[in-house]
Scaffold this motif. Structure first.
Motif: not given
Length: 157
Positions: A7-15, A125-135
């Protein structure tokens, strides 16, 4: 990545996207004709929409977030169409009034979209995505590219 969350990376892209559009508008107001900030912002926005639609939204849909994802997809289509109109206007040259108006429209759409996406979609996204999907998503955020010719799902709607 900022604090290590998607979420922090995606929010940074928004900014960063918003700042690019705002930089272009400021340049127009000062009589400039440099479209590079706007082009970079729109390229980043298209890439951002791609990563959400291809990597983020499918597992969120599977986790039961069908309605919020549907709203995000519809808004992506509206945002994409606005970017297409901006591309067409830039192709005519830098005419401050049409470009400024379309940029303001795009920023308004992004503000409305992001105000829902950041508190509703991203924490999930932070809560639901698997570690593989997150990576996988983190690697795409770091260096991935949108495939040539890719268009968001609702761009034609």
């Amino acid at each position: 990545m900022e604090s290590g969350t998607l979420s922090s990376a995606l929010e940074r892209e928004h900014r960063e996207i918003d700042e690019g559009i705002e930089t272009f508008i400021e340049g127009l107001a000062e009589g400039g004709e440099d479209t590079a900030p706007l082009k970079r912002a729109m390229e980043g926005l298209r890439r951002h929409i791609y990563l959400e639609e291809e990597f983020l939204f499918p597992p969120l849909r599977e986790a039961g977030m069908m309605a919020p994802v549907f709203v995000m997809l519809r808004e992506h289509g509206e945002i994409w169409q606005t970017m297409d109109r901006l591309d067409a206007e830039m192709g005519k040259g830098v005419a401050a009034v049409p470009l400024r108006g379309l940029c303001a429209e795009l920023l308004g759409r992004l503000e409305q979209h992001n105000s829902k996406e950041e508190p509703i979609i991203y924490p999930q996204a932070d809560a639901v995505l698997t570690p593989e999907a997150t990576d996988h998503l983190q690697r795409f955020i770091a260096s991935g590219r949108i495939p040539e010719g890719w268009v968001c799902q609702r761009a034609q709607a």
